[in-house]
Design an enzyme around this catalytic site. Sequence first.
Site, mmCIF file in Angstrom:
data_model
loop_
_atom_site.group_PDB
_atom_site.id
_atom_site.type_symbol
_atom_site.label_atom_id
_atom_site.label_comp_id
_atom_site.label_asym_id
_atom_site.label_seq_id
_atom_site.Cartn_x
_atom_site.Cartn_y
_atom_site.Cartn_z
ATOM 1 C CG PHE A 100 -1.981 0.958 1.253
ATOM 2 C CD1 PHE A 100 -3.166 0.731 0.561
ATOM 3 C CD2 PHE A 100 -1.844 2.142 1.968
ATOM 4 C CE1 PHE A 100 -4.190 1.672 0.581
ATOM 5 C CE2 PHE A 100 -2.865 3.084 1.987
ATOM 6 C CZ PHE A 100 -4.040 2.846 1.295
ATOM 7 C CG ASP A 150 -0.744 -2.852 6.518
ATOM 8 O OD1 ASP A 150 -1.924 -3.166 6.773
ATOM 9 O OD2 ASP A 150 -0.402 -1.724 6.124
ATOM 10 C CE1 TYR A 182 -9.867 2.872 6.322
ATOM 11 C CE2 TYR A 182 -8.930 3.765 8.339
ATOM 12 C CZ TYR A 182 -8.812 3.459 6.994
ATOM 13 O OH TYR A 182 -7.641 3.723 6.345
ATOM 14 C CE LYS A 183 -8.470 -0.017 4.472
ATOM 15 N NZ LYS A 183 -7.048 -0.088 4.189
ATOM 16 N NE ARG A 230 -9.855 -2.183 -3.643
ATOM 17 C CZ ARG A 230 -9.393 -1.708 -2.497
ATOM 18 N NH1 ARG A 230 -8.299 -2.231 -1.960
ATOM 19 N NH2 ARG A 230 -10.002 -0.726 -1.874
HETATM 20 C C1 LIG Z 1 -6.259 1.101 4.122
HETATM 21 C C2 LIG Z 1 -4.794 0.846 4.311
HETATM 22 C C3 LIG Z 1 -3.978 1.780 4.976
HETATM 23 C C4 LIG Z 1 -4.566 3.093 5.416
HETATM 24 O O1 LIG Z 1 -3.800 3.873 6.247
HETATM 25 P P1 LIG Z 1 -4.501 5.128 6.963
HETATM 26 O O2 LIG Z 1 -3.460 5.743 7.779
HETATM 27 O O3 LIG Z 1 -5.684 4.614 7.708
HETATM 28 O O4 LIG Z 1 -4.979 6.050 5.867
HETATM 29 C C5 LIG Z 1 -2.654 1.447 5.180
HETATM 30 N N1 LIG Z 1 -2.141 0.251 4.731
HETATM 31 C C6 LIG Z 1 -2.912 -0.642 4.070
HETATM 32 C C7 LIG Z 1 -2.338 -1.929 3.598
HETATM 33 C C8 LIG Z 1 -4.251 -0.359 3.822
HETATM 34 O O5 LIG Z 1 -5.005 -1.231 3.164
#
Ligand SMILES: *Cc1c(COP(=O)(O)O)cnc(C)c1O
Length: 421
Positions: free
Chosen positions: A139, A216, A241-242, A390
């Site tokens: 990410f 992660d 939040y996911k 997705r």
């Molecule tokens: C959604 C996501 C993030 C998001 O990071 P935020 O600090 O909440 O914006 C980070 N890493 C991965 C792999 C994600 O899927």
Amino acid sequence: MTPTDAAVVDSLEAEASALDGSDPLRRYRDAFVGSETSLVYFDGNSLGRPPRASLDRLSAFVRDEWGGRLIRGWDESWMRLPFTIGDAIGRSAIGAAPGQTVIGDSTTVLLYKLIRAAFDAQHSADPGRVEIVVDRDNFPTDRYLVDGIARERGGRVRWVDVDLAAGVTAEALAEAVGPSTAVVVLSHVAYRSGYLANAASLTRIAHDAGALILWDLCHSAGSVPVEADAWGFDLAVGCTYKYLNGGPGSPAFAYVAHRHQAALAQPVQGWMGTADVFAMGPDYRPADGMRRFLSGTPPIVGMLAMQDTLEMIQDAGIDAIRAKSVALTEFALRVCDALLAPLGVSVASPRDAASRGGHVTLSHPEMRAVTARLWADDVIPDYRDPAGLRIGLSPLSTSFAETYRGLLAVADAVRADDAGR
Ligand SMILES: *Cc1c(COP(=O)(O)O)cnc(C)c1O
């Protein structure tokens, strides 16, 4: 539509309804706001739907706790909340014994704090360990942070190349790690392809090279089983939040294995991370345990809603949730093969369920325009370059009928797009 197409459509529709009929988790769908409407939601892996119970929890909090207890709320319960909810995540979603998981800042900030702490600990124990290993398809925030931390601390990044429709393999990681590796940063479920890494085996590979590993868990917590303790994780960070439905911007969780807590110094030395918060002493003295990974006042309002989903996960069991998740993605792939492949749509996710998390990515050159069309029709997937649609299937809130209707709409949108060009 030819007669054969019509027969296929009918049989897939019947299959969706049979799968819903025999789904042991079916009752949970009604527990989410909006599930009674015809809207199709394919983005619970990006922002989960709100649990109905959160409507009451949030308003009761404002009225009784914030409104009634006022500043006393901190002493009475809020100071403990990052730890009690952290332990609930540990228990129901990530296989962590108590005292190793805490709710903190955003995912990005927690990743920064833990990756930097791990790099510093490794580098000071062995100055030859200067590399942070990360894959090119991780990410963006993970990649950008690693790049920044390496520059800030005089280290360097070791990039791992991956197939965009898959993810980091054991061979690729084994080749990248060695005596120069300080820390490895990987996603358990790849945000683009949905590739599910073999976290136990990759952790062993990192450890065999003397490295620490940070997982992660953003796209896995609440969707696929994680055994942080049993698989030997050093560190982990994940979104709430996911699949944990904590609401937009709800704060992330951090896991630090007991054996590392005392040795790690995180860089944002705030008063909430100190041994005696209200001593307000002249110097920063980090707390024992997970408190040292906190920095400032915990975002209490943001951590209320996730508790409702954690209760559902505890009740349903993560193995049953994973079984439904696999059934949903398998069904989506069958629908895709029958209805979308003939339109030139391909699958950019692993075909083998054992290597796939909770979403599938469908590829077609016009997916960006297709996504816009779908959103206008209340069918909500998301778009990720290159040309990927997705389809996130959140096991507690998504039904097979919803999945079927949504994919039928994708087929219509691809056809409409073709006709419009
Ligand atoms: C959604 C996501 C993030 C998001 O990071 P935020 O600090 O909440 O914006 C980070 N890493 C991965 C792999 C994600 O899927």
